[in-house]
Design a protein around this motif. Structure first.
Motif, mmCIF file in Angstrom:
data_model
loop_
_atom_site.group_PDB
_atom_site.id
_atom_site.type_symbol
_atom_site.label_atom_id
_atom_site.label_comp_id
_atom_site.label_asym_id
_atom_site.label_seq_id
_atom_site.Cartn_x
_atom_site.Cartn_y
_atom_site.Cartn_z
ATOM 1 N N GLY A 371 0.919 -1.129 -0.220
ATOM 2 C CA GLY A 371 -0.151 -0.011 0.146
ATOM 3 C C GLY A 371 0.580 1.296 -0.210
ATOM 4 O O GLY A 371 0.465 2.199 -0.736
ATOM 5 N N LEU A 372 1.888 1.280 0.713
ATOM 6 C CA LEU A 372 2.785 2.444 0.511
ATOM 7 C C LEU A 372 3.435 2.801 -0.520
ATOM 8 O O LEU A 372 3.417 4.006 -0.962
ATOM 9 C CB LEU A 372 3.593 2.334 2.060
ATOM 10 C CG LEU A 372 4.147 3.948 2.729
ATOM 11 C CD1 LEU A 372 2.981 4.744 3.068
ATOM 12 C CD2 LEU A 372 4.961 3.654 3.628
ATOM 13 N N VAL A 373 4.011 1.958 -1.118
ATOM 14 C CA VAL A 373 4.668 2.118 -2.453
ATOM 15 C C VAL A 373 3.683 2.526 -3.361
ATOM 16 O O VAL A 373 3.768 3.462 -4.435
ATOM 17 C CB VAL A 373 5.256 0.669 -2.646
ATOM 18 C CG1 VAL A 373 5.683 0.862 -4.217
ATOM 19 C CG2 VAL A 373 6.463 0.246 -1.828
ATOM 20 N N LEU A 424 -2.073 11.555 4.101
ATOM 21 C CA LEU A 424 -2.115 10.189 4.079
ATOM 22 C C LEU A 424 -2.245 9.447 5.177
ATOM 23 O O LEU A 424 -1.614 9.875 6.396
ATOM 24 C CB LEU A 424 -0.587 9.861 3.221
ATOM 25 C CG LEU A 424 -0.459 8.254 3.004
ATOM 26 C CD1 LEU A 424 -1.428 7.828 1.974
ATOM 27 C CD2 LEU A 424 1.158 8.174 2.657
ATOM 28 N N THR A 425 -3.095 8.468 5.157
ATOM 29 C CA THR A 425 -3.399 7.693 6.279
ATOM 30 C C THR A 425 -3.128 6.176 6.327
ATOM 31 O O THR A 425 -3.338 5.830 5.301
ATOM 32 C CB THR A 425 -4.758 8.018 7.014
ATOM 33 O OG1 THR A 425 -5.588 7.609 6.092
ATOM 34 C CG2 THR A 425 -4.683 9.349 7.416
ATOM 35 N N GLN A 426 -2.846 5.309 7.264
ATOM 36 C CA GLN A 426 -2.794 3.803 7.286
ATOM 37 C C GLN A 426 -3.497 3.548 8.441
ATOM 38 O O GLN A 426 -3.010 3.697 9.611
ATOM 39 C CB GLN A 426 -1.349 3.165 6.904
ATOM 40 C CG GLN A 426 -0.683 3.524 5.805
ATOM 41 C CD GLN A 426 0.642 2.796 5.644
ATOM 42 O OE1 GLN A 426 1.340 3.066 6.577
ATOM 43 N NE2 GLN A 426 0.308 1.745 4.439
ATOM 44 N N PRO A 451 -11.727 10.717 -0.371
ATOM 45 C CA PRO A 451 -10.636 9.770 -0.666
ATOM 46 C C PRO A 451 -10.203 9.862 -2.280
ATOM 47 O O PRO A 451 -11.192 9.523 -2.974
ATOM 48 C CB PRO A 451 -11.294 8.383 -0.207
ATOM 49 C CG PRO A 451 -12.505 8.756 -0.113
ATOM 50 C CD PRO A 451 -12.952 9.858 0.225
ATOM 51 N N VAL A 452 -9.098 9.807 -2.367
ATOM 52 C CA VAL A 452 -8.823 10.067 -4.044
ATOM 53 C C VAL A 452 -7.945 8.898 -4.346
ATOM 54 O O VAL A 452 -7.637 8.650 -5.535
ATOM 55 C CB VAL A 452 -8.026 11.275 -4.358
ATOM 56 C CG1 VAL A 452 -8.731 12.626 -4.100
ATOM 57 C CG2 VAL A 452 -6.567 11.554 -3.597
ATOM 58 N N PHE A 453 -7.546 8.139 -3.481
ATOM 59 C CA PHE A 453 -6.732 6.985 -3.529
ATOM 60 C C PHE A 453 -7.013 5.971 -2.531
ATOM 61 O O PHE A 453 -6.684 6.646 -1.122
ATOM 62 C CB PHE A 453 -5.148 7.179 -3.715
ATOM 63 C CG PHE A 453 -4.240 5.858 -3.790
ATOM 64 C CD1 PHE A 453 -4.188 5.151 -4.678
ATOM 65 C CD2 PHE A 453 -3.886 5.423 -2.541
ATOM 66 C CE1 PHE A 453 -3.377 3.925 -4.541
ATOM 67 C CE2 PHE A 453 -3.102 4.065 -2.361
ATOM 68 C CZ PHE A 453 -2.561 3.541 -3.593
ATOM 69 N N SER A 454 -6.877 4.747 -2.570
ATOM 70 C CA SER A 454 -7.155 3.681 -1.377
ATOM 71 C C SER A 454 -6.704 2.451 -1.656
ATOM 72 O O SER A 454 -6.685 1.946 -2.992
ATOM 73 C CB SER A 454 -8.708 3.659 -0.951
ATOM 74 O OG SER A 454 -9.432 3.226 -2.113
ATOM 75 N N PHE A 455 -6.265 1.556 -0.811
ATOM 76 C CA PHE A 455 -5.589 0.306 -0.978
ATOM 77 C C PHE A 455 -5.762 -0.320 0.283
ATOM 78 O O PHE A 455 -5.186 0.217 1.209
ATOM 79 C CB PHE A 455 -4.175 0.240 -1.625
ATOM 80 C CG PHE A 455 -3.624 -1.156 -1.593
ATOM 81 C CD1 PHE A 455 -3.688 -1.898 -2.809
ATOM 82 C CD2 PHE A 455 -2.945 -1.724 -0.333
ATOM 83 C CE1 PHE A 455 -3.336 -3.013 -3.040
ATOM 84 C CE2 PHE A 455 -2.306 -2.888 -0.722
ATOM 85 C CZ PHE A 455 -2.657 -3.752 -1.924
ATOM 86 N N GLY A 461 -3.736 -2.263 6.801
ATOM 87 C CA GLY A 461 -5.210 -1.903 6.610
ATOM 88 C C GLY A 461 -5.340 -1.048 5.407
ATOM 89 O O GLY A 461 -5.171 -1.385 4.312
ATOM 90 N N ASP A 462 -6.350 -0.120 5.608
ATOM 91 C CA ASP A 462 -6.515 0.900 4.518
ATOM 92 C C ASP A 462 -5.666 1.789 4.464
ATOM 93 O O ASP A 462 -5.363 2.738 5.415
ATOM 94 C CB ASP A 462 -7.924 1.448 4.629
ATOM 95 C CG ASP A 462 -9.227 0.278 4.828
ATOM 96 O OD1 ASP A 462 -8.740 -0.425 3.927
ATOM 97 O OD2 ASP A 462 -9.980 0.543 5.478
ATOM 98 N N THR A 463 -4.711 2.002 3.301
ATOM 99 C CA THR A 463 -3.975 3.106 3.049
ATOM 100 C C THR A 463 -4.789 4.033 1.959
ATOM 101 O O THR A 463 -5.173 3.539 1.068
ATOM 102 C CB THR A 463 -2.702 2.614 2.229
ATOM 103 O OG1 THR A 463 -2.228 1.749 3.255
ATOM 104 C CG2 THR A 463 -1.694 3.885 1.738
ATOM 105 N N VAL A 464 -4.901 5.318 2.577
ATOM 106 C CA VAL A 464 -5.797 6.159 1.901
ATOM 107 C C VAL A 464 -5.346 7.525 1.871
ATOM 108 O O VAL A 464 -4.564 8.026 2.932
ATOM 109 C CB VAL A 464 -7.138 6.423 2.550
ATOM 110 C CG1 VAL A 464 -8.131 7.109 2.076
ATOM 111 C CG2 VAL A 464 -7.901 5.123 2.953
#
Length: 491
Positions: A371-373, A424-426, A451-455, A461-464
């Motif tokens: 997610g972070l990458v 940016l949050t995880q 949210p404009v990006f999420s994984f 968990g949720d990287t947003v």
């Protein structure tokens, strides 16, 4: 066996595990070492861990000409642990083969090759992998010493075993509890290891660390070394809680283990068996089995202590799982020799655990958890160069900075002051208290940002990436809703 281990560790090496803060830190230190500098962080000497793995990775950087941001280096250096983890499986096979026979060795090798917890550690740039290889290799040499009948061969093997133990300790200090403590215990437990042999091994083990301390002293850094090591010892015994599950009272460790059982169930079983199997093996009439039992028993007790009283960090379980895979086949062989009617039960249990480990191992390598990458790549590709992005976690700080327009802004007040447009949050690290921002910030963002990006991945968990509504942000702060951070000294 080595080929199976290599396949498991090679597949998905850069995407199966989200970036961990320690990886980025270790990659940055290795980069400094490759340039001929002593380990340091932010310009300050780093002595929390000894330099063994940093020197190894620094040599790889130097020889292969690796370069780039520490996060990119960490992803590239994961291949080093891929190789080292493969060698660990081979050494485990050789150990178990000598202790319990080839059939048991094959079973242990397959399980270790596919164990999901070990795979996660070997799939990251963690110091436990090279340390674990050195620990296991040292014990293999100790068994050769005990089996040797030639005095000269025994003497040289003892020195080499000590040097390998020393390499483990100069990679991770804590491995002294997995090497020297069981060795000394074996001297007094039924005279398993002769005193002369133990002293020879002990003398060899001191050499690598003595060289390290000499370098520290020559550079006039002994006071800093003593200060950091003192804190490290206090952390290990639990007198100071800075990292791990015991630092976050909001996290229920039992609930977390239950939640993770679907991913690491067989690994947890091996963690538990290390003490039981070690106790059984310690009563064997065969010296090499007794010393292995003490190795497993003491390592298991250290793991249990860490969970309940010490720095309950996940990586502490690495050596415990490995030794469990060495001692359990020994204990199983002994039980079958005592009660032959249990042979079928033991065989079925071994087959079930092997199949489950293979299934969980395959699942662990097929998962996409980067997610972070992905978030970084999205921000670099889609956001304008002038975009102001607020980071909220320790990993985000180390993995993504420095970068123009990006900075740690873990509260509504700091986001407003920094004129942030995105944040940016995880969610898993923040909810469990491992980030700078408070969990309440997530709730506010869910209700007030886009949210404009999420994984979604199993680790973080949720990287947003959230796009902020400046009107709502300004209104919240003006009303006193600042949601201050919980750590890091930020406002």
């Amino acid at each position: 066996m080595g080929l199976l281990a290599l396949v498991f560790r090679s597949f998905g090496v850069e995407r199966a595990n989200d970036v961990f803060i320690d990886e980025v830190t270790y990659a940055e230190i290795a980069q400094l070492v490759s340039q001929g500098q002593l380990p340091s962080i932010l310009g300050n000497p780093f002595f929390l861990h000894p330099p063994g793995s940093f020197v190894l990775n620094g040599l790889v950087i130097r020889v292969l000409g690796l370069e780039g941001h520490p996060m990119d280096l960490a992803l590239q250096l994961r291949w080093v642990n891929t190789v080292l983890g493969t060698l660990t499986v081979v050494v485990c096979y050789l150990l178990v083969s000598r202790l319990a026979g080839r059939v048991s060795a094959v079973v242990a090798g397959v399980i270790l090759a596919s164990d999901p917890f070990v795979l996660r550690m070997d799939g990251r740039l963690m110091i436990e992998t090279p340390a674990g290889l050195a620990v296991l290799s040292g014990w293999l040499l100790v068994l050769l010493v005990l089996d040797s009948t030639a005095d000269r061969r025994r003497a040289w093997l003892g020195v080499v075993a000590g040097l390998v133990f020393g390499l483990a300790i100069v990679t991770k200090d804590m491995t002294a509890a997995f090497t020297l403590v069981p060795l000394l215990a074996a001297v007094f437990w039924r005279k398993t290891v002769p005193m002369a042999t133990a002293l020879r091994i002990l003398a060899g083990s001191i050499v690598p660390y003595a060289v390290y301390l000499s370098v520290v002293a020559i550079n006039g850094l002994l006071p800093q070394f003593i200060e950091q090591k003192s804190v490290g010892v206090l952390r290990m015994v639990g007198a100071v809680q800075m990292t791990g599950f015991n630092t976050t009272p909001k996290v229920d460790l039992t609930a977390r283990l239950v939640d993770m059982a679907s991913r690491f169930g067989t690994s947890y079983l091996l963690l538990g068996l290390s003490i039981v199997a070690g106790a059984v093996a310690a009563f064997s009439p065969v010296a090499i089995r007794r010393v292995t039992g003490l190795f497993s028993l003491i390592t298991g007790f250290v793991g249990v202590y860490s969970v309940f009283f010490g720095a309950a960090e996940e990586q502490f379980g690495y050596c415990v799982v490995i030794v469990g895979l060495v001692s359990t086949p020994v204990a199983a062989t002994m039980v079958v020799s005592w009660r032959s009617r249990l042979r079928g039960v033991v065989g079925v249990a071994a087959a079930v655990i092997t199949v489950l480990s293979l299934i969980l191992g395959i699942q662990a390598r097929l998962v996409v958890d980067d997610g972070l990458v992905r978030a970084r790549d999205y921000m670099n590709a889609e956001l304008p160069e002038s975009a102001k992005v607020g980071l909220t976690s320790v990993t985000g700080e180390f993995a993504l900075l420095p970068h123009q327009g990006w900075e740690v802004l873990p509260s509504l007040q700091s986001l407003e002051n920094g004129n942030a447009q995105y944040v940016l949050t995880q969610d898993r690290p923040l909810k469990e208290g491992y980030g700078f921002a408070a969990p309440e910030l997530l709730h506010w963002l869910e209700n007030n940002a886009q949210p404009v990006f999420s994984f979604t991945g199993p680790t973080s968990g949720d990287t947003v990436l959230w796009q902020l509504d400046r009107t709502k942000l300004d209104a919240a702060v003006s009303q006193g809703q600042t949601i201050p951070p919980v750590s890091g000294g930020y406002r």
